[in-house]
Design a protein around this motif. Structure first.
Motif, PDB file in Angstrom:
ATOM      1  N   LYS A 292      36.088  32.697  39.682  1.00 46.06           N
ATOM      2  CA  LYS A 292      36.325  34.286  39.428  1.00 46.06           C
ATOM      3  C   LYS A 292      37.348  34.151  39.086  1.00 46.06           C
ATOM      4  O   LYS A 292      36.770  34.819  37.595  1.00 46.06           O
ATOM      5  CB  LYS A 292      35.201  34.600  40.184  1.00 46.06           C
ATOM      6  N   ALA A 293      38.450  34.590  39.840  1.00 49.01           N
ATOM      7  CA  ALA A 293      39.225  35.119  39.605  1.00 49.01           C
ATOM      8  C   ALA A 293      40.033  34.749  38.646  1.00 49.01           C
ATOM      9  O   ALA A 293      40.509  35.518  37.700  1.00 49.01           O
ATOM     10  CB  ALA A 293      40.204  35.444  41.132  1.00 49.01           C
ATOM     11  N   MET A 297      40.703  36.438  34.871  1.00 52.13           N
ATOM     12  CA  MET A 297      42.718  36.457  34.441  1.00 52.13           C
ATOM     13  C   MET A 297      42.989  36.063  33.004  1.00 52.13           C
ATOM     14  O   MET A 297      43.622  36.612  32.005  1.00 52.13           O
ATOM     15  CB  MET A 297      44.038  35.498  35.110  1.00 52.13           C
ATOM     16  N   PHE A 298      42.049  34.542  33.137  1.00 54.93           N
ATOM     17  CA  PHE A 298      41.783  33.777  31.967  1.00 54.93           C
ATOM     18  C   PHE A 298      41.389  34.817  30.686  1.00 54.93           C
ATOM     19  O   PHE A 298      41.945  34.436  29.206  1.00 54.93           O
ATOM     20  CB  PHE A 298      41.272  32.891  31.618  1.00 54.93           C
TER      21      PHE A 298
END
Ligand code: TXD
Length: 319
Positions: A292-293, A297-298
């Motif tokens: 998820k994180a 960011m992507f």
């Protein structure tokens, strides 16, 4: 077998270093091209004169006419203006987009079969403009950023762990710069993922976070030290690794700005992802599952690239 031909568009700091490295690695004959007459010719002659000492055979030429790049196997583009202290990569956009347009047309006319590596900033956007202007297939036009970003990450990690840089692998995704996504859990020391090394007490999470931030700011750190330009040795080494993988069909897995056709949920955009580079150009985009994180960011990184493409389109329409 005739030697390969490598055309370097832009004979500035990176262009000159690329020319020297291409010779030392005997990748082929080199043509340096620049709009400033005399500089490409001077650098070409200077490096050719180093060849007897270094013991490599390559023909060097300098030119200010696109005719000179005729039939090039690889074209590496650094043409444009670099950053000065206080400038972001995005401040370069208007000038460098026009330069990419001219360069793309030159490649289309004289080297339409080449594998093209773009280095000019803001990278993820300039590679897009260059591909459009050149009309070359998307898998033969690629941007260099991830190899450099991951090299910086690897170097900082090797220093922290006091191990050889050769045994550090690093994985980065996303755009070049502030929105870059270093994937800590896929980065390893001799195959051991970084989170395991934190658990083992080799380093702390805080130290690792600092290294990630230093990697993101790696370009600015050098710009602030040099004051008159941006990094050039490591960027040149990084692009040469990509050119070598193509010329020798090594099929190395390298993080590059590649054109996505649905991978990672992105279509019609150049974004930094791991790819296989071989004789067929970008032969494959390597997809991994993001948590998820990482995904958030992507996505932020992709949105930043998209935003800059919109700016270029407006400029191109004269708005
Ligand atoms: O990771 C990355 N992709 C990068 C990108 C890392 C470091 C630097 N990065 C970018 O590469 C930087 O922001 C610049 O946009 C490029 C080239 O950097 P370099 O340090 O080599 O810049 P120089 O020394 O100013 O060289 C640029 C040359 C210079 O000789 C100009 O005369 C020439 O480009 N130039 C042109 N050549 C051909 N055609 C045109 N139109 C042209 N305009 C300028």
């Amino acid at each position: 077998m005739a030697r390969k031909k490598i055309a370097l568009i832009g004979a500035g700091q990176i262009g000159g270093t690329l020319a020297l490295l291409a010779g030392i690695k005997e990748l082929g004959d080199v043509v340096l091209f620049d709009v400033v007459d005399g500089v490409p010719q001077g650098k070409a002659l200077d490096i050719a004169e180093a060849s007897p000492v270094e013991g490599f055979d390559a023909h060097y030429a300098g030119a200010s006419d696109y005719k000179a790049i005729k039939g090039a196997d690889v074209v590496i583009v650094t043409a444009g203006i670099p950053r000065k202290p206080g400038m972001s990569r995005d401040d370069l956009i208007a000038t460098n987009a026009k330069v990419m347009d001219a360069v793309g047309k030159g490649i289309k006319k004289y080297a339409p079969k080449a594998f093209v590596i773009c280095i000019t900033n803001p990278l993820d956007v300039m590679v897009y403009v260059l591909q459009q202007a050149s009309g070359l297939p998307e898998n033969r036009v690629v941007g260099m950023a991830g190899v450099l970003d991951s090299a910086r990450f690897r170097y900082f990690l090797a220093e922290e762990f006091k191990v050889s840089v050769e045994d550090v692998t690093a994985f980065v995704l996303g755009g070049h710069g502030d929105t870059m996504v270093p994937l800590v859990r896929y980065s390893t020391i001799a195959g051991i993922p970084l989170p395991d090394l934190v658990k083992k007490g080799w380093t702390t999470q805080a130290k690792l976070d600092q290294i990630v931030q230093r990697t993101r700011d790696g370009g600015a750190e050098i710009v602030n030290l040099l004051k008159t330009g941006s990094a050039f040795y490591a960027p040149a080494s990084s692009a040469i690794a990509m050119a070598e993988s193509y010329l020798k069909d090594k099929k190395r897995v390298l993080p590059c700005a590649a054109y996505l056709t649905g991978q990672y949920g992105v279509k019609g955009l150049y974004v930094g992802v791991p790819v296989v580079i071989g004789a067929g150009g970008v032969e494959r985009v390597v997809e991994i599952d993001l948590n998820k994180a990482e995904k958030s960011m992507f996505d932020k990184s992709v949105a930043a690239v998209r935003g800059l493409i919109d700016v270029v389109r407006k400029l191109q329409r004269g708005e």
